[in-house]
Design an enzyme around this catalytic site. Structure first.
Site, mmCIF file in Angstrom:
data_model
loop_
_atom_site.group_PDB
_atom_site.id
_atom_site.type_symbol
_atom_site.label_atom_id
_atom_site.label_comp_id
_atom_site.label_asym_id
_atom_site.label_seq_id
_atom_site.Cartn_x
_atom_site.Cartn_y
_atom_site.Cartn_z
ATOM 1 N N LYS A 144 0.823 -1.231 0.000
ATOM 2 C CA LYS A 144 0.000 0.000 0.000
ATOM 3 C C LYS A 144 0.846 1.266 0.000
ATOM 4 O O LYS A 144 0.615 2.176 -0.784
ATOM 5 C CB LYS A 144 -0.913 0.044 1.237
ATOM 6 C CG LYS A 144 -2.057 -0.938 1.229
ATOM 7 C CD LYS A 144 -2.967 -0.738 2.438
ATOM 8 C CE LYS A 144 -2.355 -1.199 3.745
ATOM 9 N NZ LYS A 144 -2.205 -2.660 3.859
ATOM 10 N N THR A 145 1.814 1.332 0.904
ATOM 11 C CA THR A 145 2.590 2.567 1.052
ATOM 12 C C THR A 145 3.382 2.864 -0.216
ATOM 13 O O THR A 145 3.364 3.991 -0.720
ATOM 14 C CB THR A 145 3.537 2.460 2.270
ATOM 15 O OG1 THR A 145 2.732 2.323 3.439
ATOM 16 C CG2 THR A 145 4.398 3.699 2.410
ATOM 17 N N GLU A 154 -3.790 5.870 1.430
ATOM 18 C CA GLU A 154 -3.794 4.452 1.770
ATOM 19 C C GLU A 154 -5.129 4.092 2.387
ATOM 20 O O GLU A 154 -5.680 4.855 3.180
ATOM 21 C CB GLU A 154 -2.682 4.177 2.794
ATOM 22 C CG GLU A 154 -1.386 3.882 2.131
ATOM 23 C CD GLU A 154 -0.286 3.579 3.131
ATOM 24 O OE1 GLU A 154 -0.482 2.691 3.973
ATOM 25 O OE2 GLU A 154 0.755 4.229 3.035
#
Length: 469
Positions: A124-125, A168
């Site tokens: 995600k990051t 996110e």
């Protein structure tokens, strides 16, 4: 109980943040501050993010006290905040609305017409950061909330002046169900946070609910069975990405050399969009790049600028972050804390041409270590050498009776230590020129990496002093 209404941000001007230095809190503070809201905050822990908050001119209290909330019209608090926090108690007594971080994030994202929520068990990051860079280089001036620092913006948030926002969407405790993004990205769906979800089926159900809340488009990993399962039966526009050419976006003419960074031709439904040469290592980052490309191209980004931006992206803080080279030994740190992530990161590391790869891993939570013990053992057998530290408890009691020694036992030749100092000393006394020392984990194992760097620097200084006599 949270007491607020959806239009709260239209009715208030003054906000107080409890735990304002948190990586999820500071970005929201920046966006709201940019939007003209008057903010105050409190946080006991000094950090870079807290410095960033102060640099914006937001007053910060370093003790939690009832009077800190002042004349705030709403109080936002971090999930780690206890119920008996004096500021929360004071807000409730005064009848001031209190909102948990994820709730405020949901409200904030609904103020943008084109919010992209990046979800998935892994990546995600990095993907959120990649997308932020792509949107910026393609002239889309996005706002962004990222779980790690992106060098291009010098932090983990950006306040843009457009209708586009990227953030996110974290599945833990179903936080992402507070969001209603225009575009929902699903990178992968894997077994994690089983302390909360209990089963993989429940995780799939949560992702299904999240996907159903997207208002415009789903961008999904077409090669990931569980990710595709999570969007089954939804009547929404779907765009897929992946390594196989059955997806809408996929790679061709991949560099067959066993290099650390992938390069490939980005394809869209049989047509080449351009050549992408990544500057971040690993096959997993090629998937992250495909996700970012699929999303950005679907939203109108020019292919040439898009491919260039993916090449310029140099990674995020704590994602294979090289901290320096000392006495011929490269020291790096990575956030990988799940067997799937460890496998991806360590497989990449082994292809980078180092003489030996030394992994220093801090297991993160008892429940994860216990439920995925065999998978951890398999992933941690990849490097040449493994050093383990104590399991980081985070928010749990050890009801499983699991110990680091149980994991060490399953990886032949591994060693484990109680503290970072012993682990650092062992690693430094055994690693030699041409080796990689890589700390891994979702907790505070980066402190071990920093300690190693510190010790190498002290050794250098001592060497200089010795030479001077």
């Amino acid at each position: 109980m949270t007491n607020f209404d959806e239009n709260l941000l239209d009715k208030v001007k003054r906000l107080h943040f409890v735990g304002i230095g948190g990586s999820g809190m500071c970005p929201m503070a920046e966006l709201l501050h940019h939007g003209g809201y008057v903010l105050t905050g409190s946080d006991r822990n000094e950090s870079d993010t807290l410095q960033r908050v102060r640099a914006m001119g937001i007053p910060v209290f370093t003790e939690h006290r009832a009077e800190n909330i002042g004349d705030a019209e709403a109080v936002v608090y971090t999930a780690a905040c206890r119920d008996d926090n004096p500021e929360l108690v004071a807000a409730r007594e005064k009848g001031v609305p209190t909102l948990e971080r994820a709730v405020m994030l949901g409200m904030l994202t609904r103020r943008f017409r084109q919010t992209v929520g990046v979800s998935g068990t892994h990546g995600k990051t990095t993907t959120t950061a990649m997308l932020t860079q792509v949107f910026m280089e393609c002239g889309m001036d996005p706002s962004a909330i990222i779980g790690g620092k992106l060098p291009l913006i010098g932090g983990n948030s950006r306040a843009g002046n457009s209708e586009t926002m990227v953030c996110e969407a974290c599945e833990y405790v179903d936080s992402f169900l507070q969001l209603t993004p225009a575009v929902a990205v699903i990178l992968n769906v894997d077994a994690d946070h089983l302390d909360y979800f209990k089963t993989l089926d429940n995780i799939v159900k949560s992702f299904h609910q999240y996907a159903s809340q997207a208002t415009r488009l789903l961008v999904v990993n077409g090669d990931d069975k569980k990710a595709m399962e999570s969007v089954a039966g939804l009547d929404k526009e779907l765009v897929t990405f992946g390594l196989s050419d059955k997806n809408d976006y996929y790679p061709q003419e991949m560099n067959e050399e066993p290099s650390a960074c992938e390069d490939f031709t980005l394809m869209h439904k049989g047509k080449p969009l351009g050549r992408v040469e990544l500057s971040v290592p690993g096959r997993h980052n090629m998937l992250n790049a495909l996700a970012a490309a699929a999303c950005a191209h679907s939203l109108g980004a020019e292919p040439e600028a898009l491919c260039q931006a993916l090449h310029h992206f140099a990674g995020v803080h704590r994602r294979f972050e090289v901290l320096g080279k000392f006495e011929g030994v490269t020291v790096a740190d990575d956030f990988a804390h799940h067997p799937t992530e460890l496998t991806a990161t360590l497989t990449s590391a082994m292809k980078m041409g180092y003489r030996k790869v030394w992994a220093i891993f801090q297991p993160h939570t008892y429940s994860r270590t216990y439920t995925l013990l065999e998978d951890f053992a398999k992933a941690l057998a990849i490097p040449d050498h493994l050093i383990l530290t104590e399991i980081l408890a985070v928010r749990e009691e050890n009801i499983y009776g699991i110990k680091t020694a149980d994991l060490a036992q399953k990886v032949p030749g591994s060693v484990w230590f109680e503290g970072f100092s012993e682990a650092a000393d062992y690693a430094m006394s055994h690693a030699g020129p041409g080796d990689l020392l890589l700390t891994l984990g979702g907790g505070d194992v980066y402190k071990c990496a920093n300690l190693i760097v510190e010790k190498y620097k002290q050794r250098q200084e001592a060497g200089k002093d010795g030479a001077g006599h």
